[in-house]
Scaffold this motif. Structure first.
Motif, PDB file in Angstrom:
ATOM      1  N   SER A 728       1.103  -1.024   0.005  1.00 33.71           N
ATOM      2  CA  SER A 728       0.408   0.040  -0.214  1.00 33.71           C
ATOM      3  C   SER A 728       0.780   1.251   0.068  1.00 33.71           C
ATOM      4  O   SER A 728       1.866   1.502   0.301  1.00 33.71           O
ATOM      5  N   GLN A 731      -1.953   6.365  -0.751  1.00 33.60           N
ATOM      6  CA  GLN A 731      -3.641   7.066  -1.579  1.00 33.60           C
ATOM      7  C   GLN A 731      -3.952   5.487  -1.567  1.00 33.60           C
ATOM      8  O   GLN A 731      -5.116   5.527  -1.780  1.00 33.60           O
ATOM      9  N   GLN A 732      -3.487   4.905  -1.835  1.00 33.83           N
ATOM     10  CA  GLN A 732      -4.267   3.566  -1.945  1.00 33.83           C
ATOM     11  C   GLN A 732      -3.260   2.157  -1.043  1.00 33.83           C
ATOM     12  O   GLN A 732      -2.674   1.705  -0.805  1.00 33.83           O
ATOM     13  N   LEU A 757      -7.533   2.436   7.741  1.00 30.00           N
ATOM     14  CA  LEU A 757      -6.739   3.367   6.520  1.00 30.00           C
ATOM     15  C   LEU A 757      -7.185   5.119   6.319  1.00 30.00           C
ATOM     16  O   LEU A 757      -7.927   5.472   7.226  1.00 30.00           O
ATOM     17  N   PRO A 761     -11.670   5.390   1.250  1.00 29.04           N
ATOM     18  CA  PRO A 761     -11.806   5.054  -0.267  1.00 29.04           C
ATOM     19  C   PRO A 761     -13.166   4.854  -0.764  1.00 29.04           C
ATOM     20  O   PRO A 761     -13.784   4.444  -0.412  1.00 29.04           O
ATOM     21  N   THR A 762     -13.636   5.380  -2.558  1.00 30.45           N
ATOM     22  CA  THR A 762     -14.769   5.247  -2.786  1.00 30.45           C
ATOM     23  C   THR A 762     -14.959   4.166  -3.777  1.00 30.45           C
ATOM     24  O   THR A 762     -15.351   3.381  -4.755  1.00 30.45           O
ATOM     25  N   TYR A 764     -13.758   0.014  -5.008  1.00 30.32           N
ATOM     26  CA  TYR A 764     -12.391  -1.514  -5.158  1.00 30.32           C
ATOM     27  C   TYR A 764     -12.211  -2.240  -6.316  1.00 30.32           C
ATOM     28  O   TYR A 764     -12.928  -2.313  -6.981  1.00 30.32           O
ATOM     29  N   MET A 796      -7.785  -1.371  -3.031  1.00 30.66           N
ATOM     30  CA  MET A 796      -8.967  -0.077  -2.279  1.00 30.66           C
ATOM     31  C   MET A 796      -8.078   1.637  -2.466  1.00 30.66           C
ATOM     32  O   MET A 796      -7.114   2.013  -2.569  1.00 30.66           O
ATOM     33  N   ARG A 797      -9.280   2.525  -3.085  1.00 31.97           N
ATOM     34  CA  ARG A 797      -8.417   3.206  -3.094  1.00 31.97           C
ATOM     35  C   ARG A 797      -9.065   4.281  -3.796  1.00 31.97           C
ATOM     36  O   ARG A 797     -11.126   4.487  -3.495  1.00 31.97           O
TER      37      ARG A 797
END
Ligand code: GLC
Length: 797
Positions: A728, A731-732, A757, A761-762, A764, A796-797
């Motif tokens: 990771s 950012q992600q 996190l 995130p919006t 995956y 996931m981001r």
């Protein structure tokens, strides 16, 4: 000169003189002085054995500690002769042998001293008892700490102490009582960031002095036998722990149920009481897998019998319990009642299986059944017979055996007198040599019998006494402890110490065996034991009627105890993976902080904290009424388990300790597999395996091992090793998964829960496919998704 002491007359001390000759035979080197011989065997680049014949003749090279799997694998070594020393080099160390006195200096490749003899090898004749007292003394290096030696109930760091091994029935022992039940002559030294180990494989009484007599000298000796020790180089202490099991072996995998919760008492009696206890667990929905039967299940304490009054239908009882998901473990002691009408006694007398005194009388002594005789487990014929006796127990449905009183314990005498004779696999010796292996070999033959008759199921064994190497066939517990806060601390220290002494499968009597804990102490003990490989409540409350079950202390405590036993069951796949690491590589399941951060001196004397496996750091609550606790976190990033709060390591942190929580941290980057809630293992096929993943912005690796948890299919490749890598960044979140193996697991889904996190995130991405995250994917501090078991890549981001 002769010196009289309480234990006999010794002669003056003798020391080696100059080397007259030497020779090499393969990976063995021999150095001859006028009367003595030093043998050096290069086993690998990091393991070397030193054996010293003080009278010029080596004794039989025989050991009950070493594993049949031990192999000599010296990659590369050479010897050079200089004016004053010989030098043997391996790929990892250099050994210097002084020509004028055989003193050793061992350095690493860079020439940094790892270990150096003070007087080195020396000896005295043991005039009264025969043979020699064999010594070795070494310099203590600056800042050196010492660890290991089995079950010693004292500070983890042994510097400044003198301790000995002579298995003892230490009922109600306390801090610093010595010796206790087990005999593990193996210790570690750590100085300047360099760790090494010394395993003194000698079954006589052994004594270790870590600077108690002389501040800068460490010495060890035995009251007989040979100076015969293995030197193991790390430099990491965990590497030493692993290498030690190359010599003494690792366990097979236990049945998964043995990692569940065990309930024991002296004694649940009669059968109806056992059923009540079982029913209570299920009614209250407190998970439990194992119920024990202590000595009262027998007819007059005769081993391999059942009380006609209390247990008229043992097979029926066990069947009924088994239908509710319980396994039954029964106690078997070594004392066989002297009773001409008792088949086991008759058979043993007829075949000459029992130990005898020097002049030929049977060794008789009182234990629970009254006057008893004792099998000589050092005789292979007796071991075979003893193993065969377990058929009847297995046929009745018993799944595990608990070997007790095998130091051996005898009421009036403490233990056997020294004149008792033993076969010692054909050697014919006195009890002085056999004492420390008596319980070891009892449990070995018990395990062999249980394994044979339970096949294809895996057996479970627990023993009180043992010698080094017992981990190959049995677990141990810390013996007859006391319901006190001091003993809670001792339980933690002893289990950590046993784990780094080769014996990971260990636990204490939760709540204390002697005395009555209050709800707070019992609950704190359950919390600690949730993170001990063996989790068993046991108590000696048969006379007072006091109860020590998870519900015995009122609903407030029952609620917390249940929460922790449930947590134990959720963590089973993680525990099992940790067990597999121990079985496959010898990595201790419990790791004192000094073993995970040896370069940080803050950890060297740390006793309250330890790691359970790769990911969990435990700091148990060890005082009544404690409201908060200071916890030292080694370098790295950590999450507080109960609220996911992140912490930077390398500092002391203050943690509140309400009764519902115990300080528990997870290492950033870890993947911790979880089962769903269970009442017992195997209750239902697992349908979903949760992966608790803890975010880290540094690359991090985790492993999960799985197999059927029963049978031996894993030896034929029916297992899976799943490797996770977190890659990771800020950012992600990125988790990669690699699957190896061919065990068909029952579950098809993974619930992946990502903790910590630093962004919201919006979406995956699973193996390249993009999905939107929605409200259902978010819980407090966690983002969760359900994926097919086969997924290989999650972003996931
Ligand atoms: C010993 C054991 C204990 C057991 C008792 C009765 O004291 O250590 O665990 O309950 O004997 O068998």
């Amino acid at each position: 000169m002769q010196v009289a002491t309480s234990s006999g007359k010794y002669s003056v001390k003798h020391y080696p003189d100059t080397v007259k000759e030497w020779k090499q035979e393969g990976n063995y080197f021999y150095f001859y002085t006028t009367e003595t011989i030093l043998e050096i065997r290069v086993i690998s680049d990091k393991i070397v054995r030193f054996r010293y014949a003080a009278d010029g003749t080596f004794q039989r090279d025989f050991s009950y500690a070493t594993s049949e799997k031990m192999e000599d694998a010296p990659i590369c070594f050479e010897i050079k002769e200089f004016e004053e020393v010989f030098q043997i080099d391996t790929d990892a160390i250099k050994i210097f042998i002084a020509k004028d006195n055989l003193r050793l200096t061992i350095t690493d490749k860079e020439g940094r001293v790892i270990n150096q003899d003070e007087m080195g090898f020396h000896w005295q004749s043991y005039l009264q008892k025969g043979g020699k007292i064999v010594y070795c003394s070494k310099m203590i290096q600056e800042g050196e700490c010492f660890y290991g030696l089995g079950d010693k109930p004292t500070d983890l760091n042994l510097r400044g102490k003198r301790l000995e091994n002579y298995g003892t029935d230490a009922y109600g022992y306390h801090k610093d009582t010595d010796p206790l039940y087990r005999n593990i002559p193996f210790y570690y030294g750590l100085h300047h960031g360099i760790g090494y180990g010394i395993f003194f494989d000698n079954s006589f009484r052994t004594i270790f002095d870590f600077g108690e007599e002389r501040e800068d000298v460490q010495s060890f000796w035995a009251r007989g036998g040979e100076m015969n020790y293995y030197f193991i180089y790390g430099p990491e202490l965990l590497q030493v722990a692993e290498a030690y099991t190359k010599i003494t072996g690792t366990p097979e995998l236990p049945p998964l149920w043995a990692l569940g919760y065990h309930q024991c008492r002296w004694s649940y009696y009669p059968d109806t009481r056992v059923k009540e206890i079982a029913a209570e667990f299920r009614k209250r929905q407190i998970p439990c897998d194992v119920i024990y039967l202590d000595i009262d299940y027998m007819e007059g304490f005769r081993c391999f019998t059942w009380s006609k009054e209390g247990f008229p239908d043992p097979a029926g009882l066990i069947k009924e319990l088994s239908a509710q998901g319980f396994k039954v473990v029964v106690i078997i002691d070594p004392g066989i009642k002297v009773d001409p009408n008792y088949a086991i006694y008759q058979e043993g007398v007829k075949n000459d299986y029992f130990c005898k005194r020097a002049d030929g009388a049977l060794m008789e002594g009182d234990v629970w059944p009254g006057k008893c005789v004792f099998p000589d487990y050092t005789n292979p014929r007796v071991r075979e017979w003893w193993s065969s006796l377990f058929k009847s127990l297995v046929d009745t449905g018993v799944r595990g055996v608990w070997n007790d009183m095998n130091e051996p314990a005898v009421f009036e005498l403490g233990t056997f007198p020294e004149d008792v004779r033993h076969d010692y696999d054909g050697e014919q010796v006195s009890h002085r040599k056999a004492h420390n292996v008596y319980g070891h070999l009892m449990s070995k033959s018990t395990a062999a019998g249980m394994k044979k008759y339970l096949m294809p199921n895996r057996p479970f064994l627990i023993t009180r006494s043992c010698y080094a190497g017992v981990q190959r066939w049995s677990s141990v517990w810390t013996g007859d402890n006391v319901s006190s806060w001091e003993h809670l601390w001792l339980a933690s220290v002893q289990c950590q110490r046993l784990a780094v002494s080769g014996i990971s499968f260990t636990g204490s009597d939760i709540g204390g065996f002697i005395g009555e804990p209050d709800g707070e102490l019992y609950t704190r003990w359950i919390q600690l034991a949730t993170f001990h490989p063996l989790m068993r409540t046991h108590s000696a409350s048969n006379e007072t009627g006091f109860n020590q079950e998870p519900w015995s202390f009122g609903s407030k405590y029952e609620f917390v105890v249940k929460k922790f036993i449930q947590l134990r069951y959720q963590l089973l796949p993680y525990l099992y993976t940790t067990f597999w690491q121990n079985a496959a590589y010898g990595t201790p399941m419990l790791r004192p902080l000094a073993f995970v951060a040896q370069h940080d001196p803050q950890t060297h004397n740390c006793t309250h904290e330890f790691m359970f496996g790769d990911a969990l750091l435990i700091s148990h609550v060890s005082e009544a009424g404690m409201k908060e606790k200071e916890v030292y976190l080694p370098t790295g990033r950590w999450y507080y388990y109960w609220n996911d709060k992140p912490y930077e390591g390398g500092q002391l942190v203050k943690i509140a300790t309400p009764i519902e929580e115990m300080p528990l941290f997870v290492k950033a980057g870890a993947v911790v597999p979880n089962y769903p809630k269970l009442q017992y293992t195997g209750q239902a096929p697992i349908e979903e395996m949760t992966l608790q993943v803890f975010y880290d912005d540094q690359p991090a690796h985790s492993t999960m091992y799985e197999d059927a948890g029963e049978h031996y299919g894993y030896k034929n490749g029916q297992y899976n090793v799943i490797r996770f890598k977190q890659a990771s960044d800020k950012q992600q979140f990125h988790l990669k998964k690699k699957f190896h193996g061919n065990y068909e697991a029952t579950y098809k889904k993974h619930r992946v829960c990502v903790h910590g996190l630093p962004f919201t995130p919006t979406e995956y991405v699973v193996d390249g496919k993009v999905f939107k995250l929605n409200a259902r994917n978010f819980a407090v501090g966690v983002v969760k998704v359900v994926l097919d078991r086969e997924f290989e890549d999650l972003i996931m981001r």
